[in-house]
Write a protein that holds these residues in place. Structure first.
Motif, mmCIF file in Angstrom:
data_model
loop_
_atom_site.group_PDB
_atom_site.id
_atom_site.type_symbol
_atom_site.label_atom_id
_atom_site.label_comp_id
_atom_site.label_asym_id
_atom_site.label_seq_id
_atom_site.Cartn_x
_atom_site.Cartn_y
_atom_site.Cartn_z
ATOM 1 N N ARG A 1 0.601 -1.079 -0.057
ATOM 2 C CA ARG A 1 -0.234 0.148 0.235
ATOM 3 C C ARG A 1 1.152 1.781 0.343
ATOM 4 O O ARG A 1 1.542 1.872 1.227
ATOM 5 N N VAL A 2 0.915 1.817 -1.199
ATOM 6 C CA VAL A 2 1.722 3.064 -1.757
ATOM 7 C C VAL A 2 0.607 4.761 -0.720
ATOM 8 O O VAL A 2 -0.275 4.556 -1.957
ATOM 9 N N ALA A 3 1.883 5.515 -0.279
ATOM 10 C CA ALA A 3 0.681 6.863 -0.212
ATOM 11 C C ALA A 3 0.972 7.213 -0.977
ATOM 12 O O ALA A 3 1.936 7.504 -1.546
ATOM 13 N N VAL A 4 -0.072 8.066 -2.194
ATOM 14 C CA VAL A 4 0.058 8.430 -3.455
ATOM 15 C C VAL A 4 0.360 10.677 -2.305
ATOM 16 O O VAL A 4 0.085 11.308 -3.139
ATOM 17 N N GLY A 5 0.217 10.919 -0.938
ATOM 18 C CA GLY A 5 -0.581 12.375 -1.306
ATOM 19 C C GLY A 5 -1.835 12.614 -0.751
ATOM 20 O O GLY A 5 -3.174 12.174 -1.152
ATOM 21 N N GLY B 1 15.239 -5.899 -11.907
ATOM 22 C CA GLY B 1 15.477 -4.691 -12.907
ATOM 23 C C GLY B 1 14.954 -3.509 -14.156
ATOM 24 O O GLY B 1 13.968 -3.166 -12.573
ATOM 25 N N PRO B 2 14.497 -3.248 -14.761
ATOM 26 C CA PRO B 2 14.100 -2.129 -15.440
ATOM 27 C C PRO B 2 12.704 -1.823 -14.265
ATOM 28 O O PRO B 2 11.793 -3.563 -15.140
ATOM 29 N N ALA B 3 12.248 -0.917 -14.708
ATOM 30 C CA ALA B 3 10.998 -0.957 -13.855
ATOM 31 C C ALA B 3 9.830 -1.400 -15.369
ATOM 32 O O ALA B 3 9.697 -1.101 -16.287
ATOM 33 N N LEU B 4 8.703 -2.365 -15.038
ATOM 34 C CA LEU B 4 7.751 -2.991 -15.681
ATOM 35 C C LEU B 4 6.087 -2.185 -15.437
ATOM 36 O O LEU B 4 6.622 -3.282 -14.264
ATOM 37 N N VAL B 5 5.491 -1.481 -15.690
ATOM 38 C CA VAL B 5 4.073 -1.052 -14.891
ATOM 39 C C VAL B 5 3.038 -1.657 -15.296
ATOM 40 O O VAL B 5 3.426 -1.355 -16.683
ATOM 41 N N CYS B 6 2.485 -2.148 -14.874
ATOM 42 C CA CYS B 6 1.191 -3.026 -15.636
ATOM 43 C C CYS B 6 -0.266 -2.485 -15.111
ATOM 44 O O CYS B 6 -0.804 -2.083 -14.346
ATOM 45 N N LEU B 7 -0.440 -1.974 -15.629
ATOM 46 C CA LEU B 7 -2.435 -1.400 -15.655
ATOM 47 C C LEU B 7 -3.320 -2.458 -16.402
ATOM 48 O O LEU B 7 -3.394 -2.474 -17.446
ATOM 49 N N HIS B 8 -4.254 -2.934 -15.087
ATOM 50 C CA HIS B 8 -5.250 -3.681 -16.002
ATOM 51 C C HIS B 8 -6.584 -2.974 -15.711
ATOM 52 O O HIS B 8 -6.814 -2.295 -16.595
ATOM 53 N N GLY B 9 -7.635 -3.678 -16.770
ATOM 54 C CA GLY B 9 -8.823 -3.095 -17.415
ATOM 55 C C GLY B 9 -9.965 -3.288 -16.147
ATOM 56 O O GLY B 9 -9.664 -3.306 -15.357
ATOM 57 N N ILE B 10 -11.349 -3.375 -17.329
ATOM 58 C CA ILE B 10 -12.278 -2.465 -16.087
ATOM 59 C C ILE B 10 -12.581 -3.815 -15.698
ATOM 60 O O ILE B 10 -12.975 -3.250 -13.795
ATOM 61 N N GLY B 11 -12.844 -5.017 -15.507
ATOM 62 C CA GLY B 11 -13.526 -6.054 -15.067
ATOM 63 C C GLY B 11 -12.273 -6.609 -13.845
ATOM 64 O O GLY B 11 -12.196 -8.384 -13.544
ATOM 65 N N THR C 1 -6.696 11.213 -18.149
ATOM 66 C CA THR C 1 -5.525 11.811 -17.927
ATOM 67 C C THR C 1 -6.001 11.936 -15.966
ATOM 68 O O THR C 1 -4.651 11.919 -14.703
ATOM 69 N N ASP C 2 -7.355 11.644 -15.206
ATOM 70 C CA ASP C 2 -7.516 11.620 -13.713
ATOM 71 C C ASP C 2 -6.264 10.924 -13.622
ATOM 72 O O ASP C 2 -5.866 10.516 -12.454
ATOM 73 N N TYR C 3 -6.394 9.541 -14.151
ATOM 74 C CA TYR C 3 -5.807 8.187 -14.087
ATOM 75 C C TYR C 3 -4.544 8.474 -13.979
ATOM 76 O O TYR C 3 -3.600 7.445 -13.709
ATOM 77 N N ALA C 4 -3.932 9.122 -15.015
ATOM 78 C CA ALA C 4 -2.596 9.027 -15.210
ATOM 79 C C ALA C 4 -1.763 10.175 -14.175
ATOM 80 O O ALA C 4 -1.260 9.641 -13.817
ATOM 81 N N GLN C 5 -2.825 11.042 -13.702
ATOM 82 C CA GLN C 5 -1.992 11.532 -13.111
ATOM 83 C C GLN C 5 -1.700 11.548 -11.448
ATOM 84 O O GLN C 5 -1.293 10.893 -10.157
ATOM 85 N N ARG C 6 -3.106 9.879 -10.706
ATOM 86 C CA ARG C 6 -2.641 9.628 -10.057
ATOM 87 C C ARG C 6 -1.870 8.281 -10.330
ATOM 88 O O ARG C 6 -0.706 7.986 -9.025
ATOM 89 N N LEU C 7 -1.256 7.511 -11.333
ATOM 90 C CA LEU C 7 -0.405 6.607 -11.365
ATOM 91 C C LEU C 7 1.077 7.492 -11.726
ATOM 92 O O LEU C 7 1.820 7.215 -10.833
ATOM 93 N N ARG C 8 1.224 8.514 -12.026
ATOM 94 C CA ARG C 8 2.327 10.059 -11.626
ATOM 95 C C ARG C 8 3.139 9.849 -10.131
ATOM 96 O O ARG C 8 3.661 9.472 -9.463
ATOM 97 N N ALA D 1 6.057 8.209 -5.602
ATOM 98 C CA ALA D 1 5.939 7.677 -4.399
ATOM 99 C C ALA D 1 7.183 6.743 -4.200
ATOM 100 O O ALA D 1 7.868 6.669 -3.405
ATOM 101 N N LEU D 2 7.004 5.955 -5.459
ATOM 102 C CA LEU D 2 8.134 4.574 -5.665
ATOM 103 C C LEU D 2 9.068 4.619 -6.072
ATOM 104 O O LEU D 2 10.267 4.204 -5.820
ATOM 105 N N GLY D 3 9.653 6.684 -6.465
ATOM 106 C CA GLY D 3 11.253 6.193 -6.555
ATOM 107 C C GLY D 3 11.315 6.301 -8.173
ATOM 108 O O GLY D 3 12.809 5.411 -8.718
ATOM 109 N N ILE D 4 10.670 5.697 -8.666
ATOM 110 C CA ILE D 4 10.592 5.598 -10.200
ATOM 111 C C ILE D 4 10.788 6.507 -11.324
ATOM 112 O O ILE D 4 10.047 6.989 -11.592
ATOM 113 N N GLY D 5 12.098 6.637 -12.121
ATOM 114 C CA GLY D 5 12.351 7.609 -12.905
ATOM 115 C C GLY D 5 11.266 7.498 -13.923
ATOM 116 O O GLY D 5 10.876 8.071 -15.031
ATOM 117 N N ARG D 6 11.819 6.155 -15.152
ATOM 118 C CA ARG D 6 11.117 5.747 -15.915
ATOM 119 C C ARG D 6 11.233 4.177 -15.826
ATOM 120 O O ARG D 6 11.550 3.157 -15.512
#
Length: 287
Positions: A26-30, A43-53, A94-101, A106-111
């Motif tokens: 659980r990551v606090a994001v402000g 290794g390099p960060a691989l960030v995965c976003l799921h679908g609606i269900g 764009t609202d979801y993308a701001q939460r992703l950023r 918070a995780l310190g992931i630059g790229r």
């Protein structure tokens, strides 16, 4: 492996494997918000976003197949699992993308390499567009069975019908009934019974508020409006996908200026049904 008689349950061994090998954080994001993620590997960060269900747990087997070459991070989208919903009733990508950023900060992931499946492709594309929340931070964007959405003017009437149908089904059947009704379309006839269980289990764990927000995203936004991205991109689709069929995904690929990559014999939830094939696809693009 014996399967439980409850059609929405998973074997205890699967739940134990999930928690041991792809643990929840659980990551606090402000601003009092948090994002729940599952993470494994190095290794390099691989960030995965799921679908609606779905949810973060659905990436388990694909993540384990990549753990030797990547730091795999799968989020529960806002309003899913233990992730705080967004503050607006009808958020845009764009609202979801701001939460992703905020999560990656918070995780310190630059790229990272960013992977969006189905409705997650909308968030991923919004984040990766020129001037987007993660512009300049994405090594590669991968869109798997992308959902275009119904926000374009020529799709508005279809969007109204989809919104009404999904919310009516939710009102009549609830989350668990909706899972029983919809989950079968997410995999092909080739899928194992365990894969079908995973899809149903993930869908049955949805939160109503988060799901309603995601329906608004689906019906009120347009993936093509965020394309082409300001990053290298690949677009893939299961050849047996009946939710976002290959012909529809080819339109998305064309908007990105790339050819559509087929995932042979897979349905919509290809990374659950054929995790090794999807992992091979993602492994090829890691740097």
């Amino acid at each position: 492996m014996s399967l439980p008689t409850d059609d929405l349950a998973l074997p205890a061994a699967e739940l134990a494997r999930l928690d041991a090998r792809f643990p929840l954080q659980r990551v606090a994001v402000g601003e009092g918000a948090q994002v729940a993620v599952r993470r494994c590997g190095n290794g390099p960060a691989l960030v995965c976003l799921h679908g609606i269900g779905s949810g973060a747990a659905s990436w388990l087997d694909a993540a384990l197949s990549l753990a030797d070459v990547a730091d795999v991070i799968a989020w529960d989208a806002p309003g899913y699992g233990e992730s705080t919903p967004l503050p607006m009733d009808a958020p845009k990508a764009t609202d979801y993308a701001q939460r992703l950023r905020a999560l990656l900060d918070a995780l310190g992931i630059g790229r990272c390499t960013l992977v969006g499946h189905s409705l997650g492709a909308l968030t991923a594309a919004a984040a990766a567009q020129a001037g987007g929340a993660l512009a300049g931070r994405i090594e590669q964007l991968v869109l798997i069975s992308p959902a275009r959405g119904y926000g374009a003017a020529d799709r508005a009437e279809q969007g109204r019908r989809v919104r009404a149908e999904r919310l009516d089904t939710l009102g009549q059947l609830g989350i668990e009934g909706s899972a029983r009704q919809r989950s079968g379309r997410l995999v092909s006839e080739n899928a194992s019974e365990l894969a079908r269980r995973w899809v149903r289990w993930n869908m049955a764990r949805l939160d109503e508020e988060g799901y309603r927000q995601a329906v608004e995203l689906l019906c009120g936004d347009d993936l093509l409006g965020y394309l082409p991205p300001a990053a290298p991109v690949r677009v893939a689709c299961g050849t047996l996908d009946v939710v976002t069929p290959p012909a529809d995904c080819a339109v998305v690929a064309a908007a990105c200026g790339v050819a559509l990559a087929p995932i042979d014999g897979a349905g919509h939830a290809s990374y659950v049904e054929q995790p090794q094939a999807v992992a091979a696809l993602l492994r090829d693009g890691l740097t």
